[in-house]
Design an enzyme around this catalytic site. Structure first.
Site, PDB file in Angstrom:
ATOM      1  N   ASP A 166      45.069  32.929  34.631  1.00 43.60           N
ATOM      2  CA  ASP A 166      45.241  31.998  35.744  1.00 43.60           C
ATOM      3  C   ASP A 166      46.432  32.380  36.636  1.00 43.60           C
ATOM      4  OD1 ASP A 166      44.736  29.814  37.286  1.00 43.60           O
ATOM      5  OD2 ASP A 166      45.595  28.349  35.901  1.00 43.60           O
ATOM      6  N   GLU A 275      38.206  34.917  40.882  1.00 45.30           N
ATOM      7  CA  GLU A 275      38.509  33.765  41.736  1.00 45.30           C
ATOM      8  C   GLU A 275      39.682  34.144  42.626  1.00 45.30           C
ATOM      9  OE1 GLU A 275      38.415  29.732  40.484  1.00 45.30           O
ATOM     10  OE2 GLU A 275      40.382  29.270  41.297  1.00 45.30           O
TER      11      GLU A 275
END
Ligand code: ZN
Length: 497
Positions: A166, A275
């Site tokens: 992340d 992402e």
């Protein structure tokens, strides 16, 4: 070949052989024909127990005692489990389910997440940590994936799960996360985003724009200047001023995203989903900027799976959305229209406890999307402490107050400490109410790194050992509180089946 029945691995035998009382996780008991495996816990330590023979048993590190092999729940043994039980290994969201990032800072929350998921058609990222969180908790990517994998085995969860590296900013971080088996990378290009542009007036903007080389400017201008793009009923024009701004704000970030895409073939091969997050910027992502980013990524051949814009309003940690719901709704519709037209999904970051916007997401995104949650798992752990060990809670709360100021260097919050009821005015029975108070939630939320890592003068952890021992002892309460709390997220997101 001797075939073992499910009943063949019995708690009393394990306890006799290990010489201590254990919790045997019944759902973990797995019969592989020539051997049988199970997970047990004694205190806050977990062990894999193997009985029987064969290459799996041989490959596990551990100690043979009587007819059992007692194996530490370590990284090497996790890799052995992955090889023989593929559901314990992180995978990509191949079948395109709605997906949720469940970042578990403690490595203890996955059983609660699994309970919340039930048989709903949701793809969970049980492992999801940013570098900031790894640093603040003293963990590693491997360790985070190990914890999630053992929890998946513990609960017999076979529906597939992912691991998200992340908010990674550096190429080495992406490389390291992919090597550890991350099946999603959230590339945070915020260091390449120019936050000094948004506040400029037109004259200042022009000065900055003219510093961009002529070739680059005319390239972009030929492609986009004053062009109108139509998506159904929506028309968006990349007018001269917004185009100049977007080139200045996002130009370098786009080059960087393209470079990362081209450097790691895992993305093109769909072994890991990319992402792109532009949510950690100074201002909300203008829908026109989103369009510019989408067009540019497409032109550059970057196939992202999800994009996280910065939505209007505030997404502070651990509390509900703060902002204008009407504006959020209007912009959400445009962001989703752009994402749909460019074949990726929206990703909503800092989604923990944003209950007032979930129904809007459900209403306006007529297809799966991604939501990230993280800190709420830690707060539910503190809820367990408040409910079961008032003395520990009071000490942790007081320490959080002492460390609050330092913690605000890492997180943006609007906490008003003066509104938090003083500890000496709260009875033991009422300590759980702190978790219903937004100011107290944020206080506990942002100080987690200090609460977990701070030590006394002798070098012993202030709370860490006591905290983890309690969480292990109260694992069922923690699981139930989490299932209820995360379950509320699923319900309001409209993810019912
Ligand atoms: Zn984010």
């Amino acid at each position: 070949m001797e075939v073992y029945g499910i009943k063949m691995i019995r708690k009393p035998d394990i306890e006799r052989i290990m010489g201590k009382t254990v919790t045997l996780y019944e759902e973990s008991v797995t019969n592989l024909g020539e051997c049988i495996l199970a997970l047990v816990r004694s205190g806050d330590t977990k062990h894999l127990i193997a009985k029987g023979s064969g290459p799996l048993v041989d490959k596990l590190e551990g100690e043979v005692k009587d007819d059992l092999k007692i194996c530490p729940a370590n990284h090497a043994n996790r890799l052995v489990l992955n090889a023989y039980l593929p559901y314990t290994k992180p995978t990509t969201n191949k079948d395109g389910r709605p997906s949720i990032g469940l970042g578990d800072r403690l490595g203890q929350a996955t059983p609660g997440h699994i309970k919340a998921l039930g048989d709903k058609n949701i793809f969970p990222y049980f492992a999801q940590q940013s570098i900031r969180e790894l640093n603040l908790t003293g963990r590693t990517f491997d360790g985070v994936i190990d914890d999630a994998a053992y929890a998946v085995f513990q609960c017999g969860y076979t529906a597939g799960w992912g691991a998200d590296g992340d908010h990674l900013k550096k190429e080495e971080e992406v490389k390291a996360a992919l090597q550890c088996g991350a099946t999603m990378i959230t590339l945070d290009s915020s260091e390449m985003i120019d936050n000094t542009i948004a506040g400029l007036n037109e004259k200042e903007l022009l000065v900055r724009y003219e510093q961009v080389d002529e070739k680059t400017r005319s390239f972009y201008e030929d492609l986009y200047k004053e062009r109108t793009f139509t998506f159904g009923k929506l028309n968006l024009t990349l007018d001269t001023v917004s185009l100049m701004k977007d080139i200045l704000i996002y130009g370098k970030a786009l080059d960087y995203i393209q470079k990362i895409w081209e450097t790691f073939p895992a993305f093109k091969a769909d072994e890991s989903f990319l992402e792109v997050s532009v949510d950690e910027t100074a201002t909300p992502t203008d829908p026109k900027s989103h369009l510019f980013i989408a067009l540019e990524l497409k032109r550059r051949g970057v196939h992202l799976k999800t994009l996280a814009p910065r939505f209007a309003g505030e997404f502070q940690k651990g509390i509900d959305y703060i902002g204008d719901l009407k504006q959020f709704e209007q912009e959400l519709i445009i962001h989703e229209t752009i994402a749909l037209a460019h074949d990726y999904r929206l990703s909503v970051h800092s989604g923990s406890d944003k209950f007032s916007i979930f129904p809007l997401l459900a209403k306006h995104i007529g297809r799966p999307f991604h939501v990230k949650t993280a800190g709420t798992n830690w707060l539910e752990a503190m809820h367990v402490v408040a409910l079961t060990d008032p003395s520990l809670y009071r000490r942790m709360h007081a320490h959080a107050l002492a460390r609050f100021k330092a913690a605000t260097a890492f997180y943006v919050v609007t906490t008003d400490l003066s509104k938090i009821k003083p500890l000496d005015k709260v009875s033991d029975e009422q300590l759980g109410d702190y978790l219903k108070d937004d100011n107290a939630r944020q206080l506990l939320h942002i100080t987690y790194g200090y609460l977990l890592q701070d030590k006394d003068e002798q070098g012993a952890y202030l709370f860490r050992d006591e905290f983890f021992a309690l969480l292990a002892e109260e694992e069922e309460l923690y699981r139930d509180l989490l299932a209820k709390h995360i379950g509320k997220h699923f319900e309001l997101l409209g993810w019912k089946k």
